[in-house]
Each structure stands twice: as structure tokens, then as C-alpha cells.
Design an enzyme around this catalytic site. Structure first.
Site, PDB file in Angstrom:
ATOM      1  N   ASP A   1       0.820  -1.218   0.000  1.00 31.00           N
ATOM      2  CA  ASP A   1       0.000   0.000   0.000  1.00 31.00           C
ATOM      3  C   ASP A   1       0.855   1.270   0.000  1.00 31.00           C
ATOM      4  O   ASP A   1       2.043   1.239   0.324  1.00 31.00           O
ATOM      5  CB  ASP A   1      -0.890   0.030   1.245  1.00 31.00           C
ATOM      6  CG  ASP A   1      -1.999  -1.003   1.203  1.00 31.00           C
ATOM      7  OD1 ASP A   1      -1.991  -1.861   0.305  1.00 31.00           O
ATOM      8  OD2 ASP A   1      -2.868  -0.954   2.094  1.00 31.00           O
ATOM      9  N   ASP A   2       0.185   2.375  -0.337  1.00 28.63           N
ATOM     10  CA  ASP A   2       0.681   3.743  -0.113  1.00 28.63           C
ATOM     11  C   ASP A   2       1.670   4.273  -1.141  1.00 28.63           C
ATOM     12  O   ASP A   2       2.249   5.333  -0.930  1.00 28.63           O
ATOM     13  CB  ASP A   2       1.280   3.905   1.289  1.00 28.63           C
ATOM     14  CG  ASP A   2       0.269   3.682   2.395  1.00 28.63           C
ATOM     15  OD1 ASP A   2      -0.930   3.575   2.086  1.00 28.63           O
ATOM     16  OD2 ASP A   2       0.679   3.606   3.562  1.00 28.63           O
TER      17      ASP A   2
ATOM     18  N   TYR B   1      -6.924   1.899   5.891  1.00 30.88           N
ATOM     19  CA  TYR B   1      -7.085   1.321   7.236  1.00 30.88           C
ATOM     20  C   TYR B   1      -7.994   0.086   7.250  1.00 30.88           C
ATOM     21  O   TYR B   1      -8.334  -0.416   8.312  1.00 30.88           O
ATOM     22  CB  TYR B   1      -7.626   2.369   8.224  1.00 30.88           C
ATOM     23  CG  TYR B   1      -6.931   3.690   8.154  1.00 30.88           C
ATOM     24  CD1 TYR B   1      -5.660   3.869   8.704  1.00 30.88           C
ATOM     25  CD2 TYR B   1      -7.535   4.786   7.519  1.00 30.88           C
ATOM     26  CE1 TYR B   1      -5.009   5.094   8.626  1.00 30.88           C
ATOM     27  CE2 TYR B   1      -6.889   6.014   7.436  1.00 30.88           C
ATOM     28  CZ  TYR B   1      -5.632   6.156   7.986  1.00 30.88           C
ATOM     29  OH  TYR B   1      -4.987   7.375   7.900  1.00 30.88           O
TER      30      TYR B   1
ATOM     31  N   HIS C   1       3.468  -2.602   3.082  1.00 34.93           N
ATOM     32  CA  HIS C   1       3.552  -1.234   2.581  1.00 34.93           C
ATOM     33  C   HIS C   1       4.876  -1.046   1.861  1.00 34.93           C
ATOM     34  O   HIS C   1       5.847  -1.744   2.154  1.00 34.93           O
ATOM     35  CB  HIS C   1       3.418  -0.233   3.731  1.00 34.93           C
ATOM     36  CG  HIS C   1       2.085  -0.295   4.417  1.00 34.93           C
ATOM     37  ND1 HIS C   1       1.757  -1.310   5.307  1.00 34.93           N
ATOM     38  CD2 HIS C   1       0.987   0.499   4.324  1.00 34.93           C
ATOM     39  CE1 HIS C   1       0.511  -1.124   5.736  1.00 34.93           C
ATOM     40  NE2 HIS C   1       0.026  -0.038   5.161  1.00 34.93           N
TER      41      HIS C   1
ATOM     42  N   HIS D   1      -6.327   2.814  -3.888  1.00 35.68           N
ATOM     43  CA  HIS D   1      -6.231   2.926  -2.422  1.00 35.68           C
ATOM     44  C   HIS D   1      -6.720   4.290  -1.945  1.00 35.68           C
ATOM     45  O   HIS D   1      -6.248   4.793  -0.922  1.00 35.68           O
ATOM     46  CB  HIS D   1      -4.786   2.683  -1.988  1.00 35.68           C
ATOM     47  CG  HIS D   1      -4.596   2.439  -0.511  1.00 35.68           C
ATOM     48  ND1 HIS D   1      -5.466   1.674   0.239  1.00 35.68           N
ATOM     49  CD2 HIS D   1      -3.636   2.876   0.349  1.00 35.68           C
ATOM     50  CE1 HIS D   1      -5.041   1.643   1.505  1.00 35.68           C
ATOM     51  NE2 HIS D   1      -3.942   2.362   1.599  1.00 35.68           N
TER      52      HIS D   1
ATOM     53  N   HIS E   1      -6.061   8.972   1.205  1.00 32.33           N
ATOM     54  CA  HIS E   1      -5.970   8.049   2.349  1.00 32.33           C
ATOM     55  C   HIS E   1      -6.734   8.553   3.579  1.00 32.33           C
ATOM     56  O   HIS E   1      -6.229   8.539   4.705  1.00 32.33           O
ATOM     57  CB  HIS E   1      -4.499   7.822   2.722  1.00 32.33           C
ATOM     58  CG  HIS E   1      -4.252   6.488   3.402  1.00 32.33           C
ATOM     59  ND1 HIS E   1      -4.450   6.293   4.750  1.00 32.33           N
ATOM     60  CD2 HIS E   1      -3.804   5.308   2.916  1.00 32.33           C
ATOM     61  CE1 HIS E   1      -4.127   5.043   5.062  1.00 32.33           C
ATOM     62  NE2 HIS E   1      -3.744   4.418   3.967  1.00 32.33           N
TER      63      HIS E   1
END
Length: 222
Positions: A40-41, A132, A184, A91, A95
């Protein structure tokens, strides 16, 4: 040296060379199951290149759940992800905690990310991971409207929480066929764990697969 002696010597050397070389290497073991590695991210200039390099070197493919704001800022890294054989998912754009937002705001977060990733050359995502892991009926309904399958995870590597390299490797070792792990792209320990993750999966006959938009489970790549 007589011809017969010379011939005997040549044959003897050939036999000796064959015995030293040993048998031909065995073919790679077949996959007894598939797991979904997810990061992720991303993307970013700071972390994406090293992660992609490590995954490629270790024969792994993964799903990259990108934030729209970063896909828009670093389009070359989105293209690098797809060029490396990775799958790109949505995603959200910034966020946020989507369950605290109204429907129009959720729609904006998801739709802008679809556009940013497509514009960057990552194709149109078919997978969506809510930030999350927080979701509700509104979030699911909006995701479905854009043809997205919501993907949470079965195992949390805890890399976002300072997990050690050993702990990240052990988390991957708990995966079973079809399951998905949360990682991540930014933790240094995650990058360092990649070679051992590959070894751990191979030792259990598991291969890194794609996440099916139909079932939400890891399956053999197309």
C-alpha cells in the site's frame, strides 16, 4: 600416441567432465497454491524503484494499492509498476477515513484515483483497498459503481507498526492458498524481507499470484 589411445583418452576426459558437471538442473517446483502479496501507499520516487527491483530479482509479483495523489505526482513509477509485471489497485486519493465521509466525498476519493492511475498508464484498476481497512455500505456501494472489488487482507504484516524483518517474514509464512497479506512500500524492513519472503513461500510450494476481481482471492496469474 596411437589413434586408439588418443580416442580412449578423449572419451575418458568427456566422461570425467560429465561426472563433474553433474545432472541437468531440475525444473522449478510446481505451485501448490497462490498467495496475494500487496503493498500500500505508493508510488514514490523514494521507495518504488527499490521495491520493484527486489520483487523482480526474487521472482515475485504483487498488487500495488496506489494512492491517487501519488499516482498523479509520480506517473513514471506507475508505469514502472506495470512494466515490472505488478498489478495496480485503488487505495483512495488522499488516504482518509472513508467511513467518516459522505457519499459524494467517497465517490471523489475513488473516482479521482481511477482517473489518476489510468492517466499515469496503470490501466483501470479493478481492485480497491479502503484505507485502514475501514469500510461500510456506502464505501462498498461506491466501489461497486466503479467496477471495483474491495480487498482487505487475511494477514497483517504489521510493517507499518515497526515490525522487524523476522516478523514480516514470519507473517508471510502464515499465508495459505488464496490468502492475502498487507504490506507497505515504505518500511525499510519490508524491502529487506523480500528475499526471505520469496524463500519462505517457495519452501512451502506457494507462488505469488494475482488477486481475482471475481472472488477477491489470490489465484494463478493470467
Amino acid at each position: 600416441m596411437r589413434t586408439s589411445s588418443r580416442l580412449s583418452l578423449v572419451i575418458g576426459l568427456a566422461v570425467a567432465a560429465a561426472s563433474v558437471a553433474g545432472p541437468a538442473p531440475a525444473q522449478a517446483a510446481p505451485c501448490n497454491g497462490y498467495v496475494g502479496l500487496t503493498f500500500d501507499d505508493g508510488p514514490s520516487n523514494a521507495h518504488t524503484p527499490a521495491l520493484l527491483n527486489a520483487l523482480r530479482q526474487n521472482g515475485l509479483r504483487a498488487t500495488m494499492f496506489n494512492e491517487g495523489q501519488y499516482a498523479a505526482a509520480y506517473p513514471a513509477q506507475v508505469r514502472a509498476q506495470t512494466a515490472a509485471g505488478m498489478w495496480v489497485g485503488n487505495h483512495s486519493y488522499t488516504h482518509p477515513h472513508l467511513t467518516q465521509l459522505g457519499q459524494s466525498q467517497v465517490d471523489s476519493e475513488i473516482s479521482r484515483t481511477q482517473q489518476a492511475i489510468a492517466s499515469a498508464g496503470g490501466g483501470t484498476p479493478r481492485l480497491f483497498r479502503p484505507p485502514y481497512g475501514e469500510t461500510n455500505q456506502t464505501v462498498q456501494a461506491v466501489a461497486s459503481r466503479y467496477g471495483l472489488r474491495q480487498i482487505i487482507w487475511d494477514v497483517d504484516s504489521q510493517d507499518w507498526n515497526g515490525a522487524s524483518v523476522d516478523a514480516i517474514v514470519q507473517a508471510n509464512g502464515r499465508l495459505t492458498n488464496g490468502q492475502i497479506i498487507l504490506m507497505h512500500e515504505w518500511p525499510a524492513n519490508t524491502l529487506a524481507a523480500i528475499p526471505r519472503i520469496a524463500q519462505t513461500l517457495a519452501g512451502r510450494g506457494l507462488c505469488a499470484g494475482m488477486i481475482s476481481p471475481q472472488t477477491g482471492r489470490a489465484v494463478a496469474p493470467n
